[in-house]
Structures are given as structure tokens and as C-alpha cells.
Design a protein around this motif. Structure first.
Motif, PDB file in Angstrom:
ATOM      1  N   GLY A   1       0.808  -1.208   0.000  1.00  0.00           N
ATOM      2  CA  GLY A   1       0.000   0.000   0.000  1.00  0.00           C
ATOM      3  C   GLY A   1       0.842   1.259   0.000  1.00  0.00           C
ATOM      4  O   GLY A   1       0.644   2.160  -0.823  1.00  0.00           O
ATOM      5  N   ASP A   2       1.790   1.356   0.920  1.00  0.00           N
ATOM      6  CA  ASP A   2       2.641   2.543   0.981  1.00  0.00           C
ATOM      7  C   ASP A   2       3.475   2.689  -0.281  1.00  0.00           C
ATOM      8  O   ASP A   2       3.687   3.804  -0.776  1.00  0.00           O
ATOM      9  N   ALA A   3       3.958   1.571  -0.809  1.00  0.00           N
ATOM     10  CA  ALA A   3       4.798   1.625  -2.009  1.00  0.00           C
ATOM     11  C   ALA A   3       3.996   2.108  -3.221  1.00  0.00           C
ATOM     12  O   ALA A   3       4.487   2.906  -4.022  1.00  0.00           O
ATOM     13  N   VAL A   4       2.748   1.637  -3.355  1.00  0.00           N
ATOM     14  CA  VAL A   4       1.927   2.063  -4.490  1.00  0.00           C
ATOM     15  C   VAL A   4       1.565   3.536  -4.368  1.00  0.00           C
ATOM     16  O   VAL A   4       1.620   4.283  -5.358  1.00  0.00           O
ATOM     17  N   LEU A   5       1.213   3.994  -3.176  1.00  0.00           N
ATOM     18  CA  LEU A   5       0.898   5.410  -2.995  1.00  0.00           C
ATOM     19  C   LEU A   5       2.088   6.282  -3.382  1.00  0.00           C
ATOM     20  O   LEU A   5       1.941   7.299  -4.066  1.00  0.00           O
ATOM     21  N   CYS A   6       3.274   5.884  -2.946  1.00  0.00           N
ATOM     22  CA  CYS A   6       4.494   6.623  -3.275  1.00  0.00           C
ATOM     23  C   CYS A   6       4.745   6.609  -4.780  1.00  0.00           C
ATOM     24  O   CYS A   6       5.002   7.659  -5.393  1.00  0.00           O
ATOM     25  N   ALA A   7       4.650   5.444  -5.396  1.00  0.00           N
ATOM     26  CA  ALA A   7       4.962   5.315  -6.826  1.00  0.00           C
ATOM     27  C   ALA A   7       3.932   6.054  -7.688  1.00  0.00           C
ATOM     28  O   ALA A   7       4.294   6.722  -8.660  1.00  0.00           O
ATOM     29  N   ASP A   8       2.640   5.941  -7.359  1.00  0.00           N
ATOM     30  CA  ASP A   8       1.613   6.641  -8.127  1.00  0.00           C
ATOM     31  C   ASP A   8       1.875   8.150  -8.118  1.00  0.00           C
ATOM     32  O   ASP A   8       1.828   8.816  -9.162  1.00  0.00           O
ATOM     33  N   ALA A   9       2.109   8.688  -6.927  1.00  0.00           N
ATOM     34  CA  ALA A   9       2.297  10.139  -6.800  1.00  0.00           C
ATOM     35  C   ALA A   9       3.565  10.597  -7.510  1.00  0.00           C
ATOM     36  O   ALA A   9       3.587  11.649  -8.167  1.00  0.00           O
ATOM     37  N   ALA A  10       4.644   9.819  -7.380  1.00  0.00           N
ATOM     38  CA  ALA A  10       5.897  10.190  -8.034  1.00  0.00           C
ATOM     39  C   ALA A  10       5.757  10.139  -9.554  1.00  0.00           C
ATOM     40  O   ALA A  10       6.220  11.037 -10.267  1.00  0.00           O
ATOM     41  N   LEU A  11       5.105   9.102 -10.072  1.00  0.00           N
ATOM     42  CA  LEU A  11       4.889   9.021 -11.521  1.00  0.00           C
ATOM     43  C   LEU A  11       4.022  10.174 -12.012  1.00  0.00           C
ATOM     44  O   LEU A  11       4.231  10.698 -13.107  1.00  0.00           O
ATOM     45  N   ARG A  12       3.049  10.580 -11.195  1.00  0.00           N
ATOM     46  CA  ARG A  12       2.201  11.707 -11.589  1.00  0.00           C
ATOM     47  C   ARG A  12       3.053  12.966 -11.788  1.00  0.00           C
ATOM     48  O   ARG A  12       2.851  13.724 -12.731  1.00  0.00           O
ATOM     49  N   ARG A  13       4.011  13.171 -10.911  1.00  0.00           N
ATOM     50  CA  ARG A  13       4.877  14.353 -11.031  1.00  0.00           C
ATOM     51  C   ARG A  13       5.876  14.208 -12.176  1.00  0.00           C
ATOM     52  O   ARG A  13       6.124  15.150 -12.921  1.00  0.00           O
ATOM     53  N   ILE A  14       6.450  13.020 -12.312  1.00  0.00           N
ATOM     54  CA  ILE A  14       7.513  12.829 -13.312  1.00  0.00           C
ATOM     55  C   ILE A  14       6.939  12.763 -14.720  1.00  0.00           C
ATOM     56  O   ILE A  14       7.470  13.367 -15.661  1.00  0.00           O
ATOM     57  N   VAL A  15       5.829  12.036 -14.885  1.00  0.00           N
ATOM     58  CA  VAL A  15       5.299  11.758 -16.216  1.00  0.00           C
ATOM     59  C   VAL A  15       4.299  12.824 -16.663  1.00  0.00           C
ATOM     60  O   VAL A  15       4.373  13.337 -17.785  1.00  0.00           O
ATOM     61  N   LEU A  16       3.339  13.158 -15.787  1.00  0.00           N
ATOM     62  CA  LEU A  16       2.293  14.103 -16.179  1.00  0.00           C
ATOM     63  C   LEU A  16       2.676  15.551 -15.895  1.00  0.00           C
ATOM     64  O   LEU A  16       2.098  16.468 -16.484  1.00  0.00           O
ATOM     65  N   ARG A  17       3.609  15.740 -14.959  1.00  0.00           N
ATOM     66  CA  ARG A  17       4.115  17.098 -14.647  1.00  0.00           C
ATOM     67  C   ARG A  17       2.992  18.072 -14.309  1.00  0.00           C
ATOM     68  O   ARG A  17       2.963  19.219 -14.740  1.00  0.00           O
ATOM     69  N   GLY A  18       2.057  17.552 -13.509  1.00  0.00           N
ATOM     70  CA  GLY A  18       0.997  18.422 -13.015  1.00  0.00           C
ATOM     71  C   GLY A  18      -0.115  18.716 -13.988  1.00  0.00           C
ATOM     72  O   GLY A  18      -0.968  19.574 -13.711  1.00  0.00           O
ATOM     73  N   ARG A  19      -0.170  18.024 -15.120  1.00  0.00           N
ATOM     74  CA  ARG A  19      -1.208  18.308 -16.121  1.00  0.00           C
ATOM     75  C   ARG A  19      -2.111  17.086 -16.313  1.00  0.00           C
ATOM     76  O   ARG A  19      -1.716  15.956 -16.043  1.00  0.00           O
ATOM     77  N   HIS A  20      -3.336  17.341 -16.811  1.00  0.00           N
ATOM     78  CA  HIS A  20      -4.204  16.259 -17.290  1.00  0.00           C
ATOM     79  C   HIS A  20      -3.726  15.951 -18.703  1.00  0.00           C
ATOM     80  O   HIS A  20      -4.134  16.605 -19.672  1.00  0.00           O
TER      81      HIS A  20
END
Length: 349
Positions: free
Chosen positions: A150-169
Motif C-alpha cells: 500500500g505505501d509503495a503504491v501510494l508513493c509510486a503513483d504520486a511520483a509518476l504523476r509528477r515525473i510523467v504528467l508534470r501536473g497536467r491532465h
């Protein structure tokens, strides 16, 4: 009340060499309760400490710990999660600071610090408001190897959101290609599955998605997975007669179900209500549901909240009532896993 910026809370040091008068004043302030001792020789104003949330207190503790260690050490693991303000199942970080020392051969544990050995390439280290920390990518790998699923997925999801999507839809082939590159780099950093934590880390990285918009949606994804529900399509853009009608949190295309994770803040937070009453917000939500149902892609809209994720048997009932497929053999196991995941950190067992 908003927690103060933990990177800007002033630290005061009772230096071994220096002004003995100032050191005595800090100790007297601590005895009076005006000053809080973060660790030996490092103090902050008690009012500032009280105003911080748990994550903020841990960041201040990280700053205090690093001030007493060689410059080569960096915050890592749970401490890097706090520094980067990444989500986790429980927000209690505790006093123990996690650090990596590239020159150590063995781990060292003390009452308030855990120093691990580990190589640190230049790209593995970033400066976060003056605090040296493992990068987002390195933090994902470290947490995926050492934390719960659970903790690992929460961390990875949020980090990928920043790295890949860079705050955009954002979506499309260019985003898919970027995600594939980032995921491949993370898996390469994990190394072979026979290394300690390698298989578990690879599972987390393969499961992670940048399209989970917050920790609640990440937890919902985990619950659906553990219930044996098909992998949902996240952030589904729905159109009606060529016009954008809304974006659903999770779409189960085989079942025609659109799943909406509802945090209570949608109905009570003044900023999110934007001048509307709770009743008006509810009416607008129902009108939006009716519009989504006109798309032809959505047969039903299922609203659920964090309590349904904490108690996945309730989520399974909601899905079955909407004629969405749930593996009945998985429900009992999902309930057991959720009970362990959401148990208080200090609970026995």
C-alpha cells in the motif's frame, strides 16, 4: 489551520563550540516549555513545533539530523517521502530519520536515526528547499523494496504523476512513451528479482499509475485489484454528442461502470464548494451523473468513499449492486488485507 512550511521553521543550535551563554538560554527555554528540543543540541520554538503536522515535524527532524552528519548523507526511504510530501497510508512518520551514506558498508541503527549503505549516483540526489534527499525516482525504488504494498503504491503513483504528467491532465501516445521509459528506468534500478525486495518492488512499479490523482484513488485501485475487479481505465474523459461531459475517476469498460471516488471534502471544504452549499453541490453531482449516462459508454455511475475502501466488502456490495464483476473468492482475502493495511501503526500484531 494550515501547517507551517517545515523547511522554513528556524532551527537553533547549542553548538559544542561557541556561545555557552546562548546554549544555556536554549536549555532554560526548553525547561520552561518555550522551546522544543528536536534532538540533542537542536531546538525550535515550541509554538512552531506545535503548529506543524506530523509530516512537518518529521521534515524538521530530518533537517536537525542532517545538520549533525557529514554532507554526503541524504534523506531516504520514509524520510524522503516526507521531504517530497508524497502520500502514505498512515501520516505518522515518527522520530527515526532515514538516511543513506554511500561510504558505509553496513547499516547503523540508533534511537533517532537509521543510516543505510547505498550507492548514490548524481541523478539519485536532489536538493529540496535546502534538504539533500534521494530523487523521486530513487525514492520510489527504495520504498518499493522496503515498504508495504500500500505505501509503495501510494508513493509510486504520486511520483509518476509528477515525473510523467508534470501536473497536467495529459494523455496520448507521447505520454504513454514517456511512462514506458520511466517505468523501464525504475525496473532497471530495482535490478534482478532475486535481489532483496526486487520481486516486490517490480510488482509495485508495474502496478503504479500516474493517473491516480491522489492517495485515496491509489488506495481505491488497490482495493479493486484485491477484489479481483478488472483493471480500471483511469481519468476517463466522457463525451456526449461530441461535447466533453466530464472526467470519471475509474472506468470499467467491460461492465460499463464509471466509479467515482468521493472524498467528503467535496461537500464540506469551502474552497472546493466555491460558494455553493452542500445541497447545491449534491444536486450538481446528480445532474452530472445523468449527463454521463447519456454518453452510451457509461451504463451506471458508482459513488464510493474511503470507508468503502477501508472495508472492501462494502465496496464489493456497491459493485455487485451495479452489476459489475467481482470475484467472490477474493472478497474475504481483500477484507483481511485491508484490515492489516489500515490498522493503526502502533497496534499489536
Amino acid at each position: 489551520m494550515t501547517s507551517p512550511d517545515p523547511f522554513r521553521v528556524p532551527l537553533s543550535f547549542a553548538a559544542t563550540y561557541g556561545d555557552a551563554k546562548e546554549a544555556r538560554a536554549l536549555r532554560r527555554g526548553h525547561e520552561r516549555g518555550d522551546i522544543h528540543r528536536v534532538r540533542r543540541g537542536v531546538y525550535v520554538a515550541a509554538a512552531a513545533w506545535t503548529a506543524l503536522d506530523d509530516r512537518g515535524r518529521h521534515v524538521v527532524t530530518v533537517r536537525a539530523a542532517l545538520a549533525g552528519h557529514p554532507a554526503r548523507l541524504v534523506a531516504s526511504h520514509d524520510s524522503a517521502v516526507a521531504v517530497h510530501d508524497l502520500p502514505r497510508v498512515h501520516r505518522a512518520f515518527g522520530e527515526v530519520v532515514q538516511l543513506v551514506d554511500p561510504l558505509r558498508a553496513e547499516a547503523r541503527r540508533a534511537r533517532l536515526v537509521h543510516v543505510r549503505p547505498g550507492e548514490l549516483a548524481a541523478r539519485d540526489v536532489v536538493d529540496v528547499a535546502g534538504v539533500p534527499s534521494t530523487s523521486l525516482s530513487r525514492t520510489v525504488v527504495d520504498v518499493a523494496k522496503s515498504a508495504s504494498f500500500g505505501d509503495a503504491v501510494l508513493c509510486a503513483d504520486a511520483a509518476l504523476r509528477r515525473i510523467v504528467l508534470r501536473g497536467r491532465h495529459d494523455a496520448g501516445p507521447h505520454v504513454d512513451e514517456r511512462l514506458a521509459r520511466v517505468r523501464a528506468d525504475l525496473l532497471a534500478s530495482v535490478g534482478p528479482g532475486d535481489r532483496r525486495g526486487g520481486s516486490a518492488a517490480a510488482r509495485v512499479i508495474e502496478f503504479a499509475s500516474p493517473w491516480a490523482e491522489n492517495g485515496g484513488e491509489s488506495l481505491a485501485r488497490i482495493a479493486l485489484h484485491e477484489l479481483g475487479v478488472e483493471a480500471p481505465f483511469l481519468q476517463k474523459a466522457v463525451t456526449v454528442r461530441g461535447r466533453f461531459a466530464g472526467r470519471g475517476d475509474m472506468h470499467l469498460p467491460d461492465d460499463g461502470a464509471l466509479l467515482e471516488f468521493d472524498g467528503m471534502e467535496k461537500l464540506v471544504d469551502g474552497k472546493m464548494l466555491a460558494g455553493r452549499s452542500t445541497a447545491e453541490a449534491l444536486r450538481q453531482m446528480k445532474a452530472r451523473d445523468r449527463e454521463l449516462l447519456r454518453s452510451g459508454e457509461v451504463r451506471t455511475v458508482v459513488h464510493f468513499d474511503l470507508l468503502d475502501v477501508v472495508h472492501p466488502a462494502r465496496l464489493a456490495d456497491l459493485l455487485r449492486a451495479a452489476d459489475a464483476a467481482v470475484d467472490p473468492r477474493r472478497v474475504r482475502a481483500a477484507v483481511r488485507l485491508a484490515a492489516a493495511r489500515f490498522a493503526r501503526p502502533d497496534s499489536p500484531g
